[in-house]
Write an enzyme that holds these catalytic residues in place. Structure first.
Site, mmCIF file in Angstrom:
data_model
loop_
_atom_site.group_PDB
_atom_site.id
_atom_site.type_symbol
_atom_site.label_atom_id
_atom_site.label_comp_id
_atom_site.label_asym_id
_atom_site.label_seq_id
_atom_site.Cartn_x
_atom_site.Cartn_y
_atom_site.Cartn_z
ATOM 1 C CE LYS A 233 -13.683 5.127 -5.597
ATOM 2 N NZ LYS A 233 -13.360 6.301 -4.762
ATOM 3 C CB VAL A 234 -17.584 0.252 -1.736
ATOM 4 C CG1 VAL A 234 -18.073 -1.110 -1.255
ATOM 5 C CG2 VAL A 234 -16.182 0.136 -2.310
ATOM 6 N N GLY A 235 -20.221 1.778 -1.265
ATOM 7 C CA GLY A 235 -21.524 1.828 -0.596
ATOM 8 C C GLY A 235 -22.670 2.017 -1.582
ATOM 9 N N GLY B 229 -21.723 5.160 4.608
ATOM 10 C CA GLY B 229 -20.854 5.653 3.541
ATOM 11 C C GLY B 229 -21.422 5.295 2.180
ATOM 12 C CE LYS C 239 -4.520 0.789 0.536
ATOM 13 N NZ LYS C 239 -5.645 -0.046 0.118
HETATM 14 P P1 NAI Z 1 -15.252 6.704 -1.304
HETATM 15 O O1 NAI Z 1 -14.301 7.761 -0.906
HETATM 16 O O2 NAI Z 1 -15.809 6.668 -2.696
HETATM 17 O O3 NAI Z 1 -16.530 6.695 -0.313
HETATM 18 C C1 NAI Z 1 -16.468 6.875 1.050
HETATM 19 C C2 NAI Z 1 -17.783 7.536 1.464
HETATM 20 O O4 NAI Z 1 -17.857 7.539 2.884
HETATM 21 C C3 NAI Z 1 -17.919 8.972 1.000
HETATM 22 O O5 NAI Z 1 -19.189 9.168 0.426
HETATM 23 C C4 NAI Z 1 -17.760 9.777 2.313
HETATM 24 O O6 NAI Z 1 -18.475 10.999 2.279
HETATM 25 C C5 NAI Z 1 -18.337 8.815 3.306
HETATM 26 N N1 NAI Z 1 -17.931 8.999 4.694
HETATM 27 C C6 NAI Z 1 -16.726 9.341 5.190
HETATM 28 N N2 NAI Z 1 -16.747 9.378 6.532
HETATM 29 C C7 NAI Z 1 -17.995 9.014 6.894
HETATM 30 C C8 NAI Z 1 -18.644 8.846 8.147
HETATM 31 N N3 NAI Z 1 -18.013 9.069 9.294
HETATM 32 N N4 NAI Z 1 -19.940 8.474 8.154
HETATM 33 C C9 NAI Z 1 -20.604 8.256 7.001
HETATM 34 N N5 NAI Z 1 -20.030 8.410 5.775
HETATM 35 C C10 NAI Z 1 -18.755 8.774 5.734
HETATM 36 O O7 NAI Z 1 -14.518 5.338 -0.970
HETATM 37 P P2 NAI Z 1 -14.844 3.865 -1.489
HETATM 38 O O8 NAI Z 1 -13.995 3.552 -2.656
HETATM 39 O O9 NAI Z 1 -16.314 3.668 -1.588
HETATM 40 O O10 NAI Z 1 -14.273 3.001 -0.288
HETATM 41 C C11 NAI Z 1 -14.969 2.878 0.938
HETATM 42 C C12 NAI Z 1 -14.175 1.981 1.859
HETATM 43 O O11 NAI Z 1 -14.016 0.702 1.241
HETATM 44 C C13 NAI Z 1 -12.757 2.489 2.174
HETATM 45 O O12 NAI Z 1 -12.431 2.105 3.485
HETATM 46 C C14 NAI Z 1 -11.888 1.712 1.191
HETATM 47 O O13 NAI Z 1 -10.574 1.558 1.663
HETATM 48 C C15 NAI Z 1 -12.628 0.392 1.146
HETATM 49 N N6 NAI Z 1 -12.416 -0.384 -0.073
HETATM 50 C C16 NAI Z 1 -12.741 0.122 -1.286
HETATM 51 C C17 NAI Z 1 -12.563 -0.643 -2.424
HETATM 52 C C18 NAI Z 1 -13.026 -0.175 -3.757
HETATM 53 O O14 NAI Z 1 -13.128 -0.996 -4.690
HETATM 54 N N7 NAI Z 1 -13.326 1.111 -3.930
HETATM 55 C C19 NAI Z 1 -11.948 -1.990 -2.370
HETATM 56 C C20 NAI Z 1 -11.705 -2.443 -1.006
HETATM 57 C C21 NAI Z 1 -11.900 -1.642 0.079
#
Ligand code: NAI
Length: 339
Positions: free
Chosen positions: A172-174, A169, A80
Site C-alpha cells: 500500500k505505501v510502496g 516492497g 499497538k
Molecule cells: P503491505 O502489506 O500493503 O505491503 C508490504 C509489501 O511488502 C507487500 O507487497 C509484500 O509482498 C512486500 N514484502 C514483504 N517482504 C518483502 C521483502 N523481504 N522484500 C520485498 N518486498 C517484501 O503493507 P503497507 O501498508 O504498505 O506497509 C508497509 C510498511 O510500512 C510496514 O512496515 C508498515 O508497518 C509500515 N507503515 C504503513 C503505514 C500505512 O499507512 N499503510 C503507516 C506507517 C507505517
C-alpha cells in the site's frame, strides 16, 4: 519473565495479554504511553513462532507509535496490538471480533487502526464493538506523501540530487510512493517478494534492492531490514523508511551516521498515516496536508541537531519526542484511566 522488566525499563503503561478459548484468539494489546492522548496504533495480524515474539513486536511497535505521534505534534499516545494468527485464517472474523471485545474493555485507552494483515473492512468489523476506530479509510497515500516530504528534506540536507530511488516492497505505501516519484520523473527501481506487484516496473531481486546503485533507498516492506550487513553494502547516501522499525537495532543509526549516510527515523518519515488517523477520529480533515508537509521541516531540524550535537538522527528524534512528553499534562487524569 524478561518482558516484565522491559515494561518498567521502557516506561510502558499497560500490557494486555488476551486469550479467548472459544475462538482460539491469542492476542496482545500494548499501551506504551497516553500522556498526549489515547494510544492509537494498528492491529497487526500474523503468526509468530513464539508467542513471546508477538508480545515483543507489539511492545516495540507501540513505543514507536508514542514517538511518532509526539514528533508529529498529535494529541495521541502510542499503542499497538497483535493477533497471533495468519492473516488468511479461516476464523479471521471471529478472531477480530474477540480481539475487539478486549479492546472495548479498555474504555477508550487504545484506538485501533489497520496494520500488516488488516485493512479498512476489518476496522468496520471492529467498530461494531469499539466506539473509536481509525483507518476505516486507508491512510497509506498520506503515509507515502509524508515519506516523500522526509525524502526531499533529507536529500536536500545531504546535497544529493534525487534521480534514482530504490523502493523495497510495493504494497500500500510502496506503490503510492512509486507513483509520486514517477510523477516527478524520478527513476524508480523496485523489489517485492510478490512478483505480480513489480510488473511493468524496473525490478531487481529482493536481496539486491537495498544495495542498489541509487541516490535514496526507501524500505517499505517489513521492519528490521537495516542490519549491519545491509548497511555495509548500501550505495545510497540517503535512507528514508516507510516501514516501521526499519533498523535491526538502535545502534545501527550510529553506524549509518558513521558511514556518512543520512537516515530519517521511520517514526518521523512515516507519520503521514497516523496524522490522517488522528483527523479521522477527530472528524476533521482540515489540517492533514499541512501537518504532513511539516514532516519536511521536522526532518531538517532533526538532521541539523544530529550534526550539531555529533549524535545521530534516531537519538535526536527520540529526544524531541521526550521533550514534548515531559512538558505535557497527562491526558488521562490520575485515578481516571478511561476519560
Ligand atoms: P503491505 O502489506 O500493503 O505491503 C508490504 C509489501 O511488502 C507487500 O507487497 C509484500 O509482498 C512486500 N514484502 C514483504 N517482504 C518483502 C521483502 N523481504 N522484500 C520485498 N518486498 C517484501 O503493507 P503497507 O501498508 O504498505 O506497509 C508497509 C510498511 O510500512 C510496514 O512496515 C508498515 O508497518 C509500515 N507503515 C504503513 C503505514 C500505512 O499507512 N499503510 C503507516 C506507517 C507505517
Amino acid at each position: 519473565m524478561s518482558f516484565l522488566r522491559d515494561l518498567r525499563d521502557r516506561d510502558f503503561e499497560q500490557l494486555v495479554v488476551c486469550r479467548d478459548p472459544a475462538t482460539g484468539l491469542e492476542s496482545v494489546i500494548a499501551i506504551h504511553d497516553t500522556t498526549l492522548g489515547p494510544a492509537l496504533g494498528g492491529v497487526r495480524m500474523r503468526s509468530y513462532a513464539d508467542p513471546e515474539d508477538a508480545v515483543r513486536d507489539a511492545m516495540n511497535l507501540a513505543q514507536a507509535m508514542t514517538y511518532k505521534s509526539a514528533v508529529a505534534g498529535l494529541e495521541l499516545g502510542g499503542g499497538k496490538s497483535v493477533i497471533n494468527a495468519p492473516a488468511d485464517s479461516p476464523r479471521r472474523d471471529d478472531l477480530l471480533a474477540a480481539h475487539a471485545r478486549f479492546i472495548a474493555s479498555l474504555g477508550g485507552r487504545y484506538i485501533p487502526g489497520a496494520d500488516m494483515g488488516t485493512g479498512a473492512a476489518d476496522m468496520d468489523l471492529i467498530a461494531r464493538y469499539v466506539p473509536r476506530v481509525s483507518s476505516r479509510r486507508d491512510p497509506s497515500r498520506f503515509t507515502a506523501r509524508g515519506v516523500l516530504r522526509a525524502l526531499d528534506a533529507a536529500a536536500s540536507w545531504a546535497g544529493v540530487p534525487v534521480r534514482r530511488v530504490a523502493v523495497q516492497g510495493l504494497g500500500k505505501v510502496g506503490s503510492h510512493l512509486v507513483e509520486l516519484l514517477r510523477a516527478r520523473g524520478v527513476d524508480v527501481v523496485v523489489a517485492d517478494v510478490d512478483a505480480s506487484r513489480v510488473r511493468g516496473l524496473d525490478a531487481v531481486g529482493v536481496d539486491e534492492i537495498l544495495a542498489a546503485d541509487v541516490d535514496v533507498v526507501c524500505p517499505c516492506a517489513a521492519g528490521g531490514v537495516l542490519t549491519e550487513a545491509v548497511i555495509d553494502r548500501l550505495k545510497a547516501r540517503v535512507v528514508v523508511p516507510g516501514a516501521n522499525n526499519a533498523l535491526a537495532a538502535d545502534a545501527d543509526a550510529a553506524m549509518l551516521a558513521a558511514r556518512g549516510i543520512v537516515f530519517v527515523p521511520d517514526f518521523v518519515a512515516n507519520a503521514g498515516g497516523v496524522i490522517a488517523c488522528e483527523a479521522e477520529v477527530k472528524g476533521t480533515d482540515d489540517a492533514i496536508e499541512a501537518k504532513i508537509d511539516a514532516i519536511g521541516a521536522t526532518t531538517e531540524s532533526i538532521l541539523e541537531r544530529a550534526s550539531r550535537h555529533g549524535t545521530d538522527p534516531l537519538t535526536e528524534a527520540r529526544s524531541l519526542a521526550a521533550r514534548r512528553l515531559s512538558t505535557h499534562r497527562p491526558y488521562f487524569p490520575a485515578g481516571d484511566a478511561t476519560r
